[in-house]
Design a protein around this motif. Sequence first.
Motif, mmCIF file in Angstrom:
data_model
loop_
_atom_site.group_PDB
_atom_site.id
_atom_site.type_symbol
_atom_site.label_atom_id
_atom_site.label_comp_id
_atom_site.label_asym_id
_atom_site.label_seq_id
_atom_site.Cartn_x
_atom_site.Cartn_y
_atom_site.Cartn_z
ATOM 1 N N ILE A 46 28.222 11.044 -8.531
ATOM 2 C CA ILE A 46 28.583 12.445 -8.405
ATOM 3 C C ILE A 46 29.571 12.569 -7.243
ATOM 4 O O ILE A 46 29.289 12.099 -6.145
ATOM 5 C CB ILE A 46 27.342 13.325 -8.106
ATOM 6 C CG1 ILE A 46 26.189 13.018 -9.068
ATOM 7 C CG2 ILE A 46 27.717 14.796 -8.099
ATOM 8 C CD1 ILE A 46 26.492 13.252 -10.510
ATOM 9 N N LEU A 48 27.669 10.765 -4.091
ATOM 10 C CA LEU A 48 26.328 10.188 -4.071
ATOM 11 C C LEU A 48 26.020 9.603 -5.437
ATOM 12 O O LEU A 48 26.701 9.880 -6.408
ATOM 13 C CB LEU A 48 25.280 11.242 -3.691
ATOM 14 C CG LEU A 48 25.173 12.480 -4.590
ATOM 15 C CD1 LEU A 48 24.058 12.316 -5.602
ATOM 16 C CD2 LEU A 48 24.936 13.699 -3.751
ATOM 17 N N THR A 49 25.012 8.766 -5.491
ATOM 18 C CA THR A 49 24.523 8.278 -6.777
ATOM 19 C C THR A 49 23.278 9.083 -7.117
ATOM 20 O O THR A 49 22.485 9.426 -6.241
ATOM 21 C CB THR A 49 24.178 6.770 -6.732
ATOM 22 O OG1 THR A 49 23.235 6.541 -5.691
ATOM 23 C CG2 THR A 49 25.411 5.940 -6.496
ATOM 24 N N ALA A 50 23.117 9.414 -8.383
ATOM 25 C CA ALA A 50 21.986 10.229 -8.813
ATOM 26 C C ALA A 50 21.366 9.639 -10.070
ATOM 27 O O ALA A 50 22.056 9.068 -10.903
ATOM 28 C CB ALA A 50 22.437 11.663 -9.089
ATOM 29 N N THR A 51 20.060 9.801 -10.176
ATOM 30 C CA THR A 51 19.362 9.359 -11.379
ATOM 31 C C THR A 51 18.978 10.539 -12.260
ATOM 32 O O THR A 51 18.391 10.357 -13.312
ATOM 33 C CB THR A 51 18.094 8.561 -11.017
ATOM 34 O OG1 THR A 51 17.255 9.369 -10.186
ATOM 35 C CG2 THR A 51 18.443 7.275 -10.296
ATOM 36 N N SER A 52 19.334 11.741 -11.833
ATOM 37 C CA SER A 52 19.008 12.929 -12.601
ATOM 38 C C SER A 52 20.263 13.778 -12.791
ATOM 39 O O SER A 52 20.692 14.489 -11.890
ATOM 40 C CB SER A 52 17.929 13.746 -11.881
ATOM 41 O OG SER A 52 17.684 14.945 -12.575
ATOM 42 N N LEU A 53 20.866 13.671 -13.963
ATOM 43 C CA LEU A 53 22.056 14.451 -14.322
ATOM 44 C C LEU A 53 21.840 14.976 -15.730
ATOM 45 O O LEU A 53 21.578 14.204 -16.644
ATOM 46 C CB LEU A 53 23.319 13.586 -14.277
ATOM 47 C CG LEU A 53 24.595 14.234 -14.803
ATOM 48 C CD1 LEU A 53 25.114 15.257 -13.803
ATOM 49 C CD2 LEU A 53 25.646 13.191 -15.087
ATOM 50 N N VAL A 101 22.341 18.635 -11.186
ATOM 51 C CA VAL A 101 21.991 17.384 -10.516
ATOM 52 C C VAL A 101 20.865 17.707 -9.560
ATOM 53 O O VAL A 101 20.981 18.623 -8.738
ATOM 54 C CB VAL A 101 23.193 16.820 -9.721
ATOM 55 C CG1 VAL A 101 22.808 15.550 -9.007
ATOM 56 C CG2 VAL A 101 24.370 16.588 -10.648
ATOM 57 N N CYS A 102 19.751 16.998 -9.666
ATOM 58 C CA CYS A 102 18.613 17.213 -8.770
ATOM 59 C C CYS A 102 18.659 16.170 -7.657
ATOM 60 O O CYS A 102 18.720 14.973 -7.921
ATOM 61 C CB CYS A 102 17.310 17.107 -9.548
ATOM 62 S SG CYS A 102 17.216 18.340 -10.862
ATOM 63 N N ILE A 103 18.641 16.638 -6.430
ATOM 64 C CA ILE A 103 18.760 15.762 -5.269
ATOM 65 C C ILE A 103 17.531 15.951 -4.377
ATOM 66 O O ILE A 103 17.169 17.065 -4.024
ATOM 67 C CB ILE A 103 20.044 16.093 -4.460
ATOM 68 C CG1 ILE A 103 21.256 15.954 -5.373
ATOM 69 C CG2 ILE A 103 20.152 15.227 -3.231
ATOM 70 C CD1 ILE A 103 22.528 16.515 -4.797
ATOM 71 N N ASN A 104 16.923 14.831 -4.004
ATOM 72 C CA ASN A 104 15.794 14.846 -3.079
ATOM 73 C C ASN A 104 16.340 14.584 -1.684
ATOM 74 O O ASN A 104 16.740 13.478 -1.366
ATOM 75 C CB ASN A 104 14.780 13.780 -3.471
ATOM 76 C CG ASN A 104 13.598 13.746 -2.537
ATOM 77 O OD1 ASN A 104 13.563 14.402 -1.513
ATOM 78 N ND2 ASN A 104 12.597 12.960 -2.905
ATOM 79 N N ARG A 105 16.385 15.600 -0.852
ATOM 80 C CA ARG A 105 16.968 15.455 0.481
ATOM 81 C C ARG A 105 16.158 14.518 1.364
ATOM 82 O O ARG A 105 16.668 14.001 2.344
ATOM 83 C CB ARG A 105 17.084 16.822 1.157
ATOM 84 C CG ARG A 105 18.140 17.683 0.542
ATOM 85 C CD ARG A 105 18.193 19.020 1.242
ATOM 86 N NE ARG A 105 19.192 19.862 0.608
ATOM 87 C CZ ARG A 105 20.242 20.336 1.237
ATOM 88 N NH1 ARG A 105 20.446 20.050 2.496
ATOM 89 N NH2 ARG A 105 21.104 21.093 0.597
#
Length: 66
Positions: free
Chosen positions: A32, A43-48, A60-64
């Motif tokens: 992303i 960033l790289t994401a596993t939820s798109l 996109v869900c991001i865990n801070r």
Amino acid sequence: MNQQFAPPGASDIHSDAFKAVMRNVAGAVSIITASHAGERAGLTATSLTALAAEPPTVIVCINRGA
């Protein structure tokens, strides 16, 4: 905190083209990227997930804490 950013020309993406792109998104990891006020970030994401075709929108869900 929810934030929405629409890049210049985002409304120019036709819903059929958006759907075709989303059908080819790999399931494991997505890269992303964004820019705002001349600053770039990524960033790289596993939820798109495709949220809507009109207007073309993804979520996109991001865990801070990760």
